[in-house]
Every structure is written in C-alpha cells, then in structure tokens.
Design a protein around this motif. Sequence first.
Motif, PDB file in Angstrom:
ATOM      1  N   HIS A 127     -18.202 -41.895  12.266  1.00  0.00           N
ATOM      2  CA  HIS A 127     -19.056 -43.178  12.568  1.00  0.00           C
ATOM      3  C   HIS A 127     -19.386 -43.571  11.156  1.00  0.00           C
ATOM      4  O   HIS A 127     -19.409 -43.058  10.258  1.00  0.00           O
ATOM      5  N   GLU A 128     -19.696 -44.937  11.244  1.00  0.00           N
ATOM      6  CA  GLU A 128     -20.267 -45.721  10.076  1.00  0.00           C
ATOM      7  C   GLU A 128     -21.975 -45.552   9.744  1.00  0.00           C
ATOM      8  O   GLU A 128     -22.411 -45.219  10.793  1.00  0.00           O
ATOM      9  N   ARG A 129     -22.265 -45.342   8.627  1.00  0.00           N
ATOM     10  CA  ARG A 129     -23.753 -45.492   8.518  1.00  0.00           C
ATOM     11  C   ARG A 129     -24.560 -46.580   9.077  1.00  0.00           C
ATOM     12  O   ARG A 129     -23.901 -47.843   9.245  1.00  0.00           O
ATOM     13  N   GLY A 130     -25.423 -46.235  10.189  1.00  0.00           N
ATOM     14  CA  GLY A 130     -26.346 -47.108  10.680  1.00  0.00           C
ATOM     15  C   GLY A 130     -25.404 -47.795  12.150  1.00  0.00           C
ATOM     16  O   GLY A 130     -26.080 -48.221  12.845  1.00  0.00           O
ATOM     17  N   ALA A 131     -24.432 -46.735  12.496  1.00  0.00           N
ATOM     18  CA  ALA A 131     -24.003 -47.167  13.854  1.00  0.00           C
ATOM     19  C   ALA A 131     -24.747 -46.799  14.822  1.00  0.00           C
ATOM     20  O   ALA A 131     -24.585 -47.618  15.941  1.00  0.00           O
ATOM     21  N   PHE A 132     -25.585 -46.085  14.902  1.00  0.00           N
ATOM     22  CA  PHE A 132     -26.649 -45.660  15.933  1.00  0.00           C
ATOM     23  C   PHE A 132     -27.552 -45.005  15.325  1.00  0.00           C
ATOM     24  O   PHE A 132     -27.572 -44.711  14.144  1.00  0.00           O
ATOM     25  N   THR A 133     -28.769 -44.857  16.105  1.00  0.00           N
ATOM     26  CA  THR A 133     -29.928 -44.241  15.584  1.00  0.00           C
ATOM     27  C   THR A 133     -29.797 -42.665  15.293  1.00  0.00           C
ATOM     28  O   THR A 133     -29.248 -41.881  15.811  1.00  0.00           O
ATOM     29  N   GLY A 134     -30.215 -42.351  14.061  1.00  0.00           N
ATOM     30  CA  GLY A 134     -29.774 -41.155  13.128  1.00  0.00           C
ATOM     31  C   GLY A 134     -28.426 -41.141  12.337  1.00  0.00           C
ATOM     32  O   GLY A 134     -28.190 -40.096  11.780  1.00  0.00           O
ATOM     33  N   ALA A 135     -27.708 -42.096  12.479  1.00  0.00           N
ATOM     34  CA  ALA A 135     -26.420 -42.232  11.761  1.00  0.00           C
ATOM     35  C   ALA A 135     -26.859 -42.615  10.197  1.00  0.00           C
ATOM     36  O   ALA A 135     -26.651 -43.886  10.039  1.00  0.00           O
ATOM     37  N   ASP A 136     -27.517 -41.741   9.440  1.00  0.00           N
ATOM     38  CA  ASP A 136     -27.985 -42.017   8.226  1.00  0.00           C
ATOM     39  C   ASP A 136     -26.958 -42.009   7.156  1.00  0.00           C
ATOM     40  O   ASP A 136     -27.089 -42.147   5.862  1.00  0.00           O
ATOM     41  N   ARG A 137     -25.714 -41.345   7.512  1.00  0.00           N
ATOM     42  CA  ARG A 137     -24.794 -41.427   6.484  1.00  0.00           C
ATOM     43  C   ARG A 137     -23.229 -41.795   7.179  1.00  0.00           C
ATOM     44  O   ARG A 137     -23.131 -41.869   8.484  1.00  0.00           O
ATOM     45  N   GLU A 138     -22.351 -41.883   6.304  1.00  0.00           N
ATOM     46  CA  GLU A 138     -20.922 -42.051   6.920  1.00  0.00           C
ATOM     47  C   GLU A 138     -20.233 -40.789   7.279  1.00  0.00           C
ATOM     48  O   GLU A 138     -20.515 -39.793   6.557  1.00  0.00           O
ATOM     49  N   HIS A 139     -19.611 -40.593   8.419  1.00  0.00           N
ATOM     50  CA  HIS A 139     -19.251 -39.509   8.915  1.00  0.00           C
ATOM     51  C   HIS A 139     -17.858 -39.467   9.227  1.00  0.00           C
ATOM     52  O   HIS A 139     -17.140 -40.424  10.010  1.00  0.00           O
ATOM     53  N   LYS A 140     -16.918 -38.530   8.733  1.00  0.00           N
ATOM     54  CA  LYS A 140     -15.406 -38.508   8.869  1.00  0.00           C
ATOM     55  C   LYS A 140     -15.340 -37.774  10.405  1.00  0.00           C
ATOM     56  O   LYS A 140     -15.898 -36.586  10.269  1.00  0.00           O
ATOM     57  N   GLY A 141     -14.348 -38.320  11.289  1.00  0.00           N
ATOM     58  CA  GLY A 141     -14.175 -37.587  12.697  1.00  0.00           C
ATOM     59  C   GLY A 141     -13.229 -36.676  12.312  1.00  0.00           C
ATOM     60  O   GLY A 141     -12.374 -36.658  11.482  1.00  0.00           O
ATOM     61  N   TYR A 142     -12.662 -35.946  13.554  1.00  0.00           N
ATOM     62  CA  TYR A 142     -11.559 -34.788  13.526  1.00  0.00           C
ATOM     63  C   TYR A 142     -10.285 -35.540  13.280  1.00  0.00           C
ATOM     64  O   TYR A 142      -9.637 -34.827  12.523  1.00  0.00           O
ATOM     65  N   PHE A 143     -10.118 -36.618  13.604  1.00  0.00           N
ATOM     66  CA  PHE A 143      -8.695 -37.183  13.624  1.00  0.00           C
ATOM     67  C   PHE A 143      -8.563 -37.594  12.012  1.00  0.00           C
ATOM     68  O   PHE A 143      -7.555 -37.755  11.536  1.00  0.00           O
ATOM     69  N   GLU A 144      -9.620 -38.043  11.417  1.00  0.00           N
ATOM     70  CA  GLU A 144      -9.654 -38.414  10.025  1.00  0.00           C
ATOM     71  C   GLU A 144      -9.310 -37.258   9.154  1.00  0.00           C
ATOM     72  O   GLU A 144      -8.712 -37.079   8.062  1.00  0.00           O
ATOM     73  N   ARG A 145     -10.240 -36.172   9.268  1.00  0.00           N
ATOM     74  CA  ARG A 145     -10.051 -34.994   8.748  1.00  0.00           C
ATOM     75  C   ARG A 145      -8.754 -34.187   8.957  1.00  0.00           C
ATOM     76  O   ARG A 145      -8.346 -33.303   8.027  1.00  0.00           O
ATOM     77  N   ALA A 146      -7.974 -34.260   9.960  1.00  0.00           N
ATOM     78  CA  ALA A 146      -6.900 -33.696  10.235  1.00  0.00           C
ATOM     79  C   ALA A 146      -5.520 -34.474   9.955  1.00  0.00           C
ATOM     80  O   ALA A 146      -4.523 -34.047  10.144  1.00  0.00           O
ATOM     81  N   ASN A 147      -5.810 -35.617   9.276  1.00  0.00           N
ATOM     82  CA  ASN A 147      -4.714 -36.520   8.902  1.00  0.00           C
ATOM     83  C   ASN A 147      -3.622 -35.536   7.976  1.00  0.00           C
ATOM     84  O   ASN A 147      -3.847 -34.869   7.186  1.00  0.00           O
ATOM     85  N   GLY A 148      -2.510 -35.613   8.492  1.00  0.00           N
ATOM     86  CA  GLY A 148      -1.325 -34.769   8.032  1.00  0.00           C
ATOM     87  C   GLY A 148      -1.424 -33.344   8.552  1.00  0.00           C
ATOM     88  O   GLY A 148      -0.070 -32.768   8.266  1.00  0.00           O
ATOM     89  N   GLY A 149      -2.133 -32.974   9.360  1.00  0.00           N
ATOM     90  CA  GLY A 149      -2.233 -31.850   9.991  1.00  0.00           C
ATOM     91  C   GLY A 149      -2.174 -31.636  11.379  1.00  0.00           C
ATOM     92  O   GLY A 149      -1.538 -32.301  12.026  1.00  0.00           O
ATOM     93  N   THR A 150      -2.924 -30.526  11.837  1.00  0.00           N
ATOM     94  CA  THR A 150      -2.786 -30.408  13.273  1.00  0.00           C
ATOM     95  C   THR A 150      -4.019 -30.477  13.803  1.00  0.00           C
ATOM     96  O   THR A 150      -5.055 -29.854  13.466  1.00  0.00           O
ATOM     97  N   LEU A 151      -4.316 -31.118  14.974  1.00  0.00           N
ATOM     98  CA  LEU A 151      -5.719 -31.198  15.677  1.00  0.00           C
ATOM     99  C   LEU A 151      -5.523 -30.273  16.913  1.00  0.00           C
ATOM    100  O   LEU A 151      -4.661 -30.657  17.758  1.00  0.00           O
ATOM    101  N   PHE A 152      -6.218 -29.190  17.241  1.00  0.00           N
ATOM    102  CA  PHE A 152      -6.028 -28.332  18.301  1.00  0.00           C
ATOM    103  C   PHE A 152      -7.401 -28.978  19.240  1.00  0.00           C
ATOM    104  O   PHE A 152      -8.619 -28.491  18.888  1.00  0.00           O
TER     105      PHE A 152
END
Length: 469
Positions: free
Chosen positions: A213-238
């Motif tokens: 999510h992007e910063r400010g996307a919802f209440t409590g989203a005070d910073r940018e957050h990388k999701g599992y699909f972004e963090r697993a880029n080039g690898g494997t997601l189980f």
Amino acid sequence: MAHALIVDDDASTREALATTIRDEGLTVSVAGNLQEARVQIQRHTPDVAFVDLQLPDGSGTDLFGDLDPRSGVMLVMITGHATVESAVDALKAGATDYLVKPVNFQRVNAIVGRLPRAGDLKAEIGALRGELRRMGRFGSMLGSSPAMQQVYDQIGRVAPTALSVMLVGKSGTGKEVAAQTIHQMSARHKRDFIAVNCGAISPNLIESEMFGHERGAFTGADREHKGYFERANGGTLFLDEITEMPVELQVKLLRVLETGIFMRVGTTTEMVTDVRLIAATNRDPQQAVQEGKLRLDLYHRLNVFPINLPPLGERGDDIALLAQSFLDELNARFDTRKRFPPAVSDMMLSYSWPGNVRELRNYVQRAHIMSRPESDTTAVVPLQISLSTPAASSTITIPFGMSLDEADRQLILATLEQCGGVKVRAAEVLGISLKTLYNRLMEYRLPDATDNDEEVGAAEEAAARTTRT
C-alpha cells in the motif's frame, strides 16, 4: 552467444518475440511451421525454443523430439487456448515453461534471464537424486518410501519450470518443506522464497499484505509498504491454505497470475512482478470450489501441476528415519547423545500419527526433554492417542460365573488392544504401574512380555516428575 528459435505461424508474434529476445543479447531464428523449424534446428541448435502449440502442419510438441533434452535446451510452449490439460501435456513432453497469448514480454525477459542456469539445474537435480539414494534426502525433504519417491519424481519434473503448483495434503505432511524444495531446485533459488499463511492474515489486511500500500492509503498507513508479490519478485511465493483467502481477493490474484501486473492499495499505478506461485491446502480443492471457498477459474490456474503429499501413516520406515533425524537435531543443539529405547521405537511404529510429521517432531521433542540428564536414552512418554480413530471394540462382556482372574485378564488384554499395543498407555488407562502390567503379561505367557527394566525405570521417572510438578 546464446541462440533462440521462435516457431509460430503468426508473423506479428514472431517479430515481437524476436525483437524482445534480441534486445536481451541473443541471436534469433524464426519459423512458421514444423518443417521450417526442423531446418533451423539443423542449421543451429537453439539454447531456448519458443514454440506455438498449434501449427499448420502439426502440434508444437512434435518438435520436442527433434531437440536432445540432454543438451539443456529450454522449451517454452506458447498457446492462445490455455487449458490445464494442454499445460500438463506440454510439461510431459519436455516443456520447461508455458506462455499464453497475448504474450507477456516481461515473462519472456525473465525466461531468457534464467537461460544460463538450465544446464546447472539438471546437474543439481541429478545430484539431489543421488543424495536421495544415499541418505533418503531430497532437497529439504526426508524419506525414502515409495510414496515419497513418487513425490520426488514429480518435484524433479516441475521444479525447473515456471508452472504453478498445487500441493494437497493433510495438516503436518510437510507442504511448506515441499514448496521450499521446489524453489531450491528452480532457477529462482538465489532469490527470495516467501511463505504466506492465507488463513493467518486478517481479511481487512490481506490485500495490503499481498500487494502492498501507499502512504495514506487508509487509516494507519503512515508509510509505504511493499507486499508479498513485490518482495518475492524474481523468486517464489508460497500461499498456504489458499482456500482461506477471501473470494473477492482471489479475482485480483488471478489477474496477477495471468498478467504479472498488480497495483498497491491506494494507487492506480501498475507494477510488474515475476513470481513463481506455489499454493497449498489441507482440504479437497474440488470440494472447496463446490462450497464457494475457491474460485473455479483460480483453481484451474493454480492446479496446472498438482502434487499430493502422503500422510505419515502411509510412509512406512520413513517414521523411524524422520524420528532419528529430529533426535539428531536435538542432540546437536543440546550437546547430548541420546537414542530411542526399544519401547519408544515400538510405540512410534505402531501409532497412526494423525498429526503427521509435525506430531512426530513434537513427540520426539517431548521424549528428549523428559529424559533424565544422565541417561543415554530418551524418556518413554505416552503418545497422544487419537480419539477420532476408535478401535474395533470398546467394551468387553463378563458372563456370570467368570472368575476374577479371567475377568482381569480380559480387561487387561482388551485395554492393551485399545491402546494399539502401547504398554505405557495401557498401564496409564488401567491405573496400574508398568511393572505390574508386565508381571500380568508374563503370567499370561504372552509374547513380548519380558520385563524391560530400562523402559519401566524411565516411565516411573517420568511419572514421578509429573507428580512433583
């Protein structure tokens, strides 16, 4: 320089692929049918071949016989009519990847980027098979039973490809370990392996966790957050327990699998990811579809290559092999040299293990912890008898006039049978000491009734500890 062959009867597809692959530094030859392709192969054996499934003069899989699989050629099937059956048929014929028209060129780049590893992967898989024969190991997995060898064959076949895999098995059968092994044996093994339990994430947060999510996307989203699909880029997601994912999110997951494109929560900017997806469930996936827990289209997309993990009770001697491995780990961690006494070995082999490998590991840990520090054996601790699997009979009939000795005899033998022959458990149920039970069995002149001083002593020590605590 690596060389690619493109076989497709559509001229625009051939040219688009050729341009993309040349930009990656490969030489390229093209063909519009099987006959032209065979001519090109005679001129220059490719390192990677992108082959359309339906060609004017036959099936693209017919071309696989013209390429020596020992040479390490990567075979990528292309089709505009994707089905589970066509994907499996292509895999059986020797394909290492599968593209759907319109072709996703990000995936083409990813395939070409993995090209130098193709030969190495085959060597690694061969080495792992040799390790299996020597030690009963296959990657992170352990076991040499026929049921597990079948699983190893399937993993060895699908791991080098980019196909989605569905792991099905009861809780505790080792689905995550199997997923890790697939990752280790793939071209992605130097990138991240990320495991996600879909049932452990709050439904309100799962979309943010998956896609970020992007910063400010919802209440409590005070910073940018990388999701599992972004963090697993080039690898494997189980994705474990895939049937627990909210149905509305399954639609977005399907889009990512088909296009490789997703958006963070709170933005309309598209992002590209190259992720190998492995899903798992302890439920019957077809039943989950019927109950509305799993979308049918997502099921077909994930179930390209299903693998069933057998329960521990069907793995025979693997029980002893796994138990010894767990005990070796504990001995190394605590600097001990304990072994299993015969009573524990017998109990483990006679038990059905409804909790599978996870339950076995927990039992070995209990037996190690409960043992006396000075003892070179583990403690004889009772197993947790499965209440969901009753024995053939839970009652005995005492006719009028039967002697007390005979009534005692029938009660003891019936209880022992109910406990699966586990004497420690039978003594506990009868409310007598293990020593007394052995004495009675010796009186009845039954086989395996010889008193085991070590077993009795360990059981009495365990009982004393329980009383003191």
